[in-house]
Design a protein around this motif. Structure first.
Motif, short mmCIF file in Angstrom:
data_model
loop_
_atom_site.label_atom_id
_atom_site.label_comp_id
_atom_site.label_asym_id
_atom_site.label_seq_id
_atom_site.Cartn_x
_atom_site.Cartn_y
_atom_site.Cartn_z
N THR A 251 -46.27 28.93 -58.68
CA THR A 251 -45.00 28.61 -58.32
C THR A 251 -44.77 27.18 -58.13
N PRO A 252 -43.51 26.51 -58.34
CA PRO A 252 -43.42 25.10 -58.29
C PRO A 252 -43.50 24.84 -56.80
N GLY A 253 -44.50 24.92 -56.03
CA GLY A 253 -44.57 24.57 -54.60
C GLY A 253 -44.18 25.56 -53.58
N PRO A 254 -44.95 26.02 -52.62
CA PRO A 254 -46.20 25.74 -52.61
C PRO A 254 -47.32 26.16 -53.79
N THR A 255 -48.23 25.16 -53.92
CA THR A 255 -49.27 25.41 -55.16
C THR A 255 -50.42 25.93 -54.52
N GLU A 256 -51.33 26.44 -55.26
CA GLU A 256 -52.55 27.12 -54.82
C GLU A 256 -53.26 25.89 -54.23
N VAL A 257 -53.75 26.17 -53.04
CA VAL A 257 -54.57 25.16 -52.49
C VAL A 257 -56.09 25.55 -52.68
N PRO A 258 -56.85 24.40 -53.07
CA PRO A 258 -58.33 24.71 -53.37
C PRO A 258 -59.17 24.89 -51.97
N ASP A 259 -59.94 25.37 -52.35
CA ASP A 259 -60.84 25.73 -50.91
C ASP A 259 -61.70 24.48 -50.26
N PHE A 260 -61.70 23.38 -50.84
CA PHE A 260 -62.20 22.35 -49.90
C PHE A 260 -60.99 21.77 -48.94
N VAL A 261 -59.71 21.98 -49.53
CA VAL A 261 -58.69 21.74 -48.50
C VAL A 261 -58.50 22.63 -47.78
N LEU A 262 -58.65 24.02 -47.84
CA LEU A 262 -58.51 25.14 -47.06
C LEU A 262 -59.48 24.96 -45.96
N GLN A 263 -60.80 24.63 -46.25
CA GLN A 263 -61.78 24.44 -45.44
C GLN A 263 -61.50 23.29 -44.40
N ALA A 264 -61.22 22.20 -45.17
CA ALA A 264 -60.84 21.14 -44.03
C ALA A 264 -59.77 21.56 -43.10
N SER A 265 -58.90 22.16 -43.47
CA SER A 265 -57.69 22.66 -42.34
C SER A 265 -58.17 23.55 -41.42
N ALA A 266 -59.53 24.01 -41.58
CA ALA A 266 -60.01 25.01 -40.87
C ALA A 266 -61.03 24.59 -39.67
N GLN A 267 -61.13 23.13 -39.95
CA GLN A 267 -62.10 22.40 -38.87
C GLN A 267 -61.51 22.69 -37.55
N SER A 268 -62.31 22.44 -36.48
CA SER A 268 -61.85 22.53 -35.11
C SER A 268 -61.16 21.17 -34.79
N LEU A 269 -59.97 21.62 -34.10
CA LEU A 269 -58.84 20.60 -33.81
C LEU A 269 -59.36 19.34 -33.05
N VAL A 270 -58.70 18.06 -33.10
CA VAL A 270 -58.75 17.04 -32.29
C VAL A 270 -57.70 17.08 -31.41
N TYR A 271 -57.61 16.47 -30.28
CA TYR A 271 -56.42 16.25 -29.34
C TYR A 271 -55.41 15.01 -29.83
N HIS A 272 -54.18 15.27 -29.96
CA HIS A 272 -53.41 14.28 -30.71
C HIS A 272 -53.13 12.97 -29.59
N ARG A 273 -53.45 12.92 -28.61
CA ARG A 273 -53.33 11.85 -27.69
C ARG A 273 -54.72 11.12 -27.58
N GLU A 274 -55.51 11.50 -28.53
CA GLU A 274 -56.82 11.00 -28.56
C GLU A 274 -57.36 9.98 -29.67
N SER A 275 -58.33 9.12 -29.57
CA SER A 275 -58.70 8.11 -30.60
C SER A 275 -59.14 9.04 -31.91
N ASN A 276 -59.63 9.95 -31.83
CA ASN A 276 -59.99 10.76 -33.04
C ASN A 276 -58.85 11.17 -33.72
N PHE A 277 -57.82 11.42 -33.21
CA PHE A 277 -56.48 11.78 -34.00
C PHE A 277 -55.71 10.50 -34.51
#
Lengths: 369, 369
Positions: free
Chosen positions: A16-42
């Motif tokens: 489909t013309p977006g969303p497109t298929e998301v490759p596994d390495f991107v899906l897995q990156a998005s499934a990482q444990s989250l950082v806090y958005h008011r902190e230096s890692n974010f």
């Protein structure tokens, strides 16, 4: 194509013309444990994504990132720039051009349009003529890649004209960004919009607004009601490499992985990759006398026009059920009349050789009926 | 606590008052391959999430889902309800109450406030008195759980008063939803706001607006400029179990997994689970003579007040670096003066026994200095 994970309930791969298929390495990156958005890692994550996006837009200007669909970033452009009763010209050749018109109307702008029929692109000379006859037009809104028809607009020429005549140019690049050539600064584009789920092959949820100093000076003075999309609030947090509101951190993680891939070889390589697939698809189809809908096709998708006696809805359903591939139908009055084949994202020619083979089999079977 | 995945760059587990730590089964659900948002598989997903959310809000009314932070859904409430120069009362006891005031001011409302000092809750009798002295106040905006101070507001009493005096009650439940008791329909709340990243332990990126028919009748007449958050546009797609703009599909997938967990035993069980942890934390701290900041604490977080000679920033940094746990600081004028310990989400007592042990060790070491 990178190996794709399958959903329990999903029975197809997206073309489909977006969303497109998301490759596994991107899906897995998005499934990482989250950082806090008011902190230096974010802040590190934000800064990295922001720098990559500047390379993708080809700009040295500001880039803002919203937790919102592309339409949200489009609203941000209108709400932050255009004050009530200011005049804007919208160059329209499909549904997404019309979206600019709707947005501007909602925000009380005085709207003129420059229209091309669906399937056609917009002649830059007509833009120049129209602007020369009306000095009160302050803004030009248009679209790089009109996904409803698969049409490319000549933004480079638009930019030269707007620069020469001193009008602000705002371009929806959502579908075209990283698929079709786009050079924000070199082409004199003042504001450009993008999103995560198109040629950047990331899940939907983040959208972008890039702007130069000329646009920023107007933004600082505009007084439309806005809050969530307010760029002056955003700028205060942008200075700290943060967003004012809780961002979609998991999608930031996915997007960074995708952007690292995209910008590693330069954005030009991403345009080239899309162009190679687009040309392959178009050549394949035209050799079989299958008609293309757009006179000026984008690299992001190919739109096929059906003969009058074939309903595209049936072909799409058949391909989905039998071959587990999903194409998109036309929208509104184009439903049943066209098929939109998305090739924005991370696909390869081999994949397209296979799915075009399926498509043409079904198409030719329908022709004979 | 469910096993948590660790990020390459992340060196801590989140005990911030949202986003919370996301359990692995939710992260993995959000990493599924994506469905297309104009297709039946997405409609099934949308409908399932929508039904679960009704159970969470305890409403039979409409629930809209935005790809946006909670603040976006707050803006949707203001932009869709309140017309210019209408009068709204905002009951404020912290930063998130103030956010309603800012939003309403931006949208041209005439704003009155009912303020309580930080750390205190709002007395419903004062609300009643204020409303009785001013018939022109049409709306009451407030917060279920004020995360800047850890304070709960008595929404049940607010609802009775607003119902009796025929005013519309709009409640920001972002931090409290699924942590503190909330019964939208039974308590006569007209509009309620929520988000994915708090007690529903899902990544940030989706927010919710629930409304009843009384609110809907006003929404249908309001004429503020809006587009992305326009509920009349959203309603047309809601009827098809779709969203008007491309939704954050991956977060929908994660949210469904979380909601299935939350509603399996009923929402009451989720409130109970949070209450058990909250009471455990408060009892633990008060036994050690550690002062709590709020007179009326929420189940979503516990806010600890520092003695004047201790800077909370130092304790937070130390706990992060030495024990890899992240608490939140106070915001603005409360920075350095309090510590906010989030327990919204999917934590257990054992985890808190451990982190409170770390915290009190560090705290007592600082006391002696």
């Amino acid at each position: 194509m990178k190996k794709l994970k399958n959903t329990k309930n999903k029975q197809y791969t997206l073309f489909t013309p977006g969303p497109t298929e998301v490759p596994d390495f991107v899906l897995q990156a998005s499934a990482q444990s989250l950082v806090y958005h008011r902190e230096s890692n974010f802040s590190k994550l934000y800064q990295a994504v922001n720098e990559h996006l500047k390379a993708v837009f080809k700009t040295k200007g500001r880039v803002f990132i919203f937790t919102a669909s592309g339409t949200g970033a489009m609203e941000a452009a209108v709400a932050n720039l255009v004050s009530r009763n200011e005049k804007a010209l919208v160059a329209i050749c499909g549904k997404f051009g019309e979206r600019w018109k709707e947005l501007l109307t909602r925000y009380g702008a005085y709207v003129r349009t420059l229209d091309a029929p669906y399937g056609k692109t917009i002649n830059p000379q007509e833009l120049e003529r129209k602007l020369k006859t009306d000095d009160t037009i302050k803004y030009v809104f248009t679209t790089l890649t009109e996904t409803s028809t698969g049409t490319l607009i000549d933004i480079k020429a638009f930019g030269e004209i707007c620069h020469k005549l001193n009008r602000l140019l705002i371009v929806d690049c959502i579908a075209g960004l990283a698929a079709d050539e786009f050079q924000m600064d070199n082409w004199h584009v003042d504001v450009a919009i993008g999103a995560s789920q198109k040629a950047l092959f990331t899940p939907p949820g983040l959208s972008f607004l890039a702007c130069n100093d000329k646009a920023w000076q107007i933004i600082e003075k505009s007084r439309n009601p806005r809050y969530y999309f307010d760029l002056l609030i955003a700028e205060n947090f942008h200075k700290k490499n943060q967003t004012p509101w809780t961002p979609a951190v998991s999608i930031f993680n996915g997007l960074l992985a995708a952007l690292q891939y995209v910008t590693k070889k330069g954005i030009e390589h991403s345009w080239q990759r899309h162009q190679t697939i687009a040309e392959y698809v178009r050549t394949y189809l035209t050799k079989l006398n299958i008609e293309l809908y757009s006179e000026k096709p984008s690299n992001a998708l190919t739109v096929v026009k059906m003969p009058e006696y074939i309903d595209s809805t049936k072909i799409i359903e058949y391909l989905k059920n039998k071959y587990h591939i999903l194409f998109a139908n036309g929208q509104a009055e184009l439903k049943g009349k066209i098929i939109r084949i998305g090739h924005m994202g991370l696909y390869d020619k081999k994949t397209f050789a296979q799915i075009l083979n399926y498509f043409t089999q079904v198409y030719q079977k329908m022709l004979k009926k």
